[in-house]
Enzyme design. Structure first.
Site, PDB file in Angstrom:
ATOM      1  CG  ASP A   1       1.977  -0.952   3.362  1.00 50.31           C
ATOM      2  OD1 ASP A   1       1.290  -0.645   4.350  1.00 50.31           O
ATOM      3  OD2 ASP A   1       1.596  -1.725   2.453  1.00 50.31           O
TER       4      ASP A   1
ATOM      5  CG  HIS B   1      -1.698  -1.017   1.661  1.00 51.20           C
ATOM      6  ND1 HIS B   1      -1.212  -2.143   2.275  1.00 51.20           N
ATOM      7  CD2 HIS B   1      -3.038  -1.170   1.580  1.00 51.20           C
ATOM      8  CE1 HIS B   1      -2.228  -2.959   2.533  1.00 51.20           C
ATOM      9  NE2 HIS B   1      -3.344  -2.388   2.132  1.00 51.20           N
TER      10      HIS B   1
HETATM   11  C1  XLS Z   1      -7.315  -6.575   5.266  1.00 50.42           C
HETATM   12  C2  XLS Z   1      -6.952  -6.827   3.881  1.00 50.42           C
HETATM   13  C3  XLS Z   1      -5.813  -5.983   3.333  1.00 50.42           C
HETATM   14  C4  XLS Z   1      -5.799  -6.061   1.838  1.00 50.42           C
HETATM   15  C5  XLS Z   1      -5.063  -4.947   1.169  1.00 50.42           C
HETATM   16  O1  XLS Z   1      -8.043  -7.335   5.895  1.00 50.42           O
HETATM   17  O2  XLS Z   1      -6.669  -8.193   3.734  1.00 50.42           O
HETATM   18  O3  XLS Z   1      -4.611  -6.381   3.891  1.00 50.42           O
HETATM   19  O4  XLS Z   1      -5.272  -7.261   1.400  1.00 50.42           O
HETATM   20  O5  XLS Z   1      -5.576  -3.716   1.481  1.00 50.42           O
END
Ligand code: XLS
Ligand code: NI
Ligand code: NI
Length: 433
Positions: free
Chosen positions: A102, A99
Site C-alpha cells: 500500500d 501493507h
Molecule cells: C481481506 C483482509 C485484509 C486484511 C489485511 O479480506 O481483511 O484486508 O485485513 O491483509
C-alpha cells in the site's frame, strides 16, 4: 500540504443534535465510559489500502477513482502518505494500518521492494514525528502479485515460501521501526482452489513453520507488540486454512503457539464463515486469543466480503459488548477495514464514511457499556447456569459415569426443562440500543 482535502477542517464532536455533516454526534474522544476515554476504548485506525491504494475496481470493471497519487513512483507514494496523514489529522484518529504494497511502489525484485519499503518507511517515520497518529499494525501483502497466486507460506514452490518469509521479515522490521503495536498475518491465498492439486497436510506444515519463524523473529528483534492471525473462510480462495477463530485455535494448538499468537477478527469474515461477529469475539475471549478487530460490514444479500463501513448500531453494540467482556483492547483496536463504494468518487466521501463509522462505533460501545454496567443481561446468564454453582452441580464435573449414574438413581434426578427466555433477552437488549 496537498490540496486533496482542501476546505475540510478537523472534525469535532458537536453532539447528537448537530446538523453538520462534518461533525461527530456520538464520538466524543474524551468522554469517559467505564473508566476510560472513548478514544482509549475504541482505538480507531484507518486502513491505508482501502482508503488510499484501492482504485475502485470490481470483477467487471477497473479503476473508477482518480487520485493524484496513483502510479508506481516513489514521489507518488510520498504524495499518498501526505494525503493519508492529512486525513488522519482531519479525523483525529489515533492509529493507521498498512501493507507493504500500500505504501511503496512495486519493484521488480525482492531487493527493489525492500529498498522502496525502507525509503517510504523513513518518510512515514518523519511524518509521524509531528502527527498524533500511531501505527496499530503492519502486514505484508502476500496475495496480490501473481507470484502468490498459489499461496505464500503454503505455496507448492519453496522459492515462493522463501520470498514470502523474506518479505515478512522486511514488514516486521518496518512495523517495529514505526512503533507498531501489532503485526498481522492474513492468509489471503493460504488455501486452495481445488483439492485435486493440493497436499493439505504439507501446506499446513509450511504455514506452521512460517508462523513459528514469525514468532521467533519477534523475540529476536525485541518487538513487544502482538502477532495476530486474521481468520477468513474463503475469498479469494475457495477454501482458506484460517477459516474462523475455532480453526485458527486448533492450528495454534497443533503448533504450540496458542500463547504466542492472537486473532484479528473481522466482521465480514465472521459472516462469510457462517457466524456472527459477536460469536467470533466471544469464542476468542473464551480461548484467550482475542487481539483486535477489523470493523466493517458485508452486504447480506451479495455473499461477498464487501468491506462496507459499519452503519448498524445494534450489531456493533453486541460486538463491543464482547470486546468489553474481554476486558477491552490491549494492543488491539478498531481498524476500519472498509472501503467506499466505487461510485463514491469525491475526497469528502473518504472523510464522511469514516465520520459515520466512528459515530456508529461510539454509539455501539456506549450502548454496550450501559448493558454491561446495568448487569441485567449477565444476571440472566448467571441465573441460567446457577445449578452449576451448587455443590451438587460442581460435583458432576469431577464424578465419573458410575458415580453420576448412582446419584441419578438414588436422588431420583429427573430434570425439568426451563424457558431459555430468548425473546425477553432480545427485548432487554433493544432497550439499550
Ligand atoms: C481481506 C483482509 C485484509 C486484511 C489485511 O479480506 O481483511 O484486508 O485485513 O491483509
Ligand atoms: Ni476482509
Ligand atoms: Ni481485514
Amino acid at each position: 500540504m496537498t490540496d486533496f482535502f482542501k476546505n475540510i477542517g478537523k472534525i469535532k464532536y458537536e453532539g447528537p443534535n448537530s446538523e453538520n455533516d462534518y461533525a461527530f454526534r456520538h464520538y466524543n474522544p474524551s468522554e469517559i465510559v467505564m473508566g476510560k476515554t472513548l478514544e482509549e476504548h475504541l482505538r480507531f485506525a484507518v486502513a491505508y489500502w482501502h482508503s488510499f491504494a484501492w482504485e475502485g475496481g470490481d470483477p467487471f470493471g477497473g479503476k473508477t477513482f482518480d487520485r493524484p497519487w496513483f502510479g508506481s513512483k516513489m514521489d507518488l507514494s510520498k504524495l499518498k502518505a501526505d494525503a493519508a496523514f492529512e486525513m488522519f489529522e482531519i479525523l483525529g484518529v489515533p492509529f493507521f494500518c498498512f501493507h507493504d504494497a500500500d505504501v511503496r511502489p512495486e519493484g521488480d525484485s525482492f531487493a527493489e521492494n525492500s529498498r522502496n519499503l525502507e525509503e517510504i518507511v523513513d518518510y512515514i517515520e518523519g511524518k509521524m514525528e509531528t502527527s498524533k497518529t500511531k501505527l496499530l499494525w503492519g502486514t505484508a501483502n502476500l496475495f496480490s502479485h501473481r507470484r502468490f497466486m498459489a499461496g505464500a507460506a503454503t505455496n507448492p514452490d519453496p522459492d515462493v515460501f522463501a520470498f514470502s518469509a523474506a518479505t515478512i521479515k522486511t514488514c516486521m522490521d518496518a512495523t517495529h521501526k514505526l512503533g507498531g503495536q501489532n503485526y498481522v498475518l492474513w492468509g489471503g491465498r493460504e488455501g486452495y482452489e481445488t483439492l485435486l492439486n493440493t497436499d493439505m497436510g504439507r501446506e499446513r506444515q509450511q504455514a506452521g513453520r512460517m508462523l513459528q519463524m514469525v514468532v521467533d523473529y519477534k523475540y529476536k528483534i525485541g518487538f513487544t507488540g502482538s502477532i495476530l492471525i486474521e481468520p477468513k473462510p474463503q475469498e479469494p480462495m475457495k477454501h482458506q486454512y484460517d477459516y474462523d477463530v475455532a480453526t485458527v485455535y486448533g492450528f495454534l494448538k497443533d503448533f504450540g503457539l496458542e500463547n504466542e499468537v492472537q486473532v484479528n477478527i473481522e466482521q465480514g469474515h465472521a459472516i462469510l464463515a457462517g457466524h456472527s461477529f459477536e460469536h467470533e469475539l466471544a469464542l476468542a475471549r473464551e480461548l484467550n486469543i482475542f487481539g483486535s478487530i477489523d470493523m466493517n460490514r458485508n452486504d447480506y444479500q451479495s455473499g461477498w466480503d464487501t468491506d462496507q463501513f459499519p452503519n448498524n448500531v445494534p450489531e456493533v453494540a453486541l460486538a463491543y459488548y464482547e470486546v468489553l467482556r474481554a476486558g477491552g483492547f490491549k494492543t488491539g483496536g478498531t481498524n476500519f477495514d472498509a472501503k467506499l463504494r466505487r461510485q463514491s468518487l469525491a475526497a469528502e466521501d473518504l472523510i464522511l464514511s469514516h465520520v459515520g463509522a466512528m459515530d456508529v462505533c461510539a454509539a455501539g460501545l456506549k450502548s454496550a457499556a450501559k448493558m454491561l454496567q446495568d448487569g441485567k443481561l449477565e444476571e440472566e446468564r448467571e441465573a441460567r447456569y446457577a445449578g452449576w454453582e451448587t455443590n451438587k452441580g460442581r460435583a458432576f464435573m469431577s464424578d465419573d459415569l458410575t458415580a453420576i449414574t448412582e446419584k441419578v438413581l438414588n436422588e431420583n434426578i429427573n430434570p425439568q426443562p426451563r424457558s431459555g427466555r430468548q425473546e425477553r433477552l432480545e427485548n432487554l437488549v433493544n432497550r439499550y440500543v
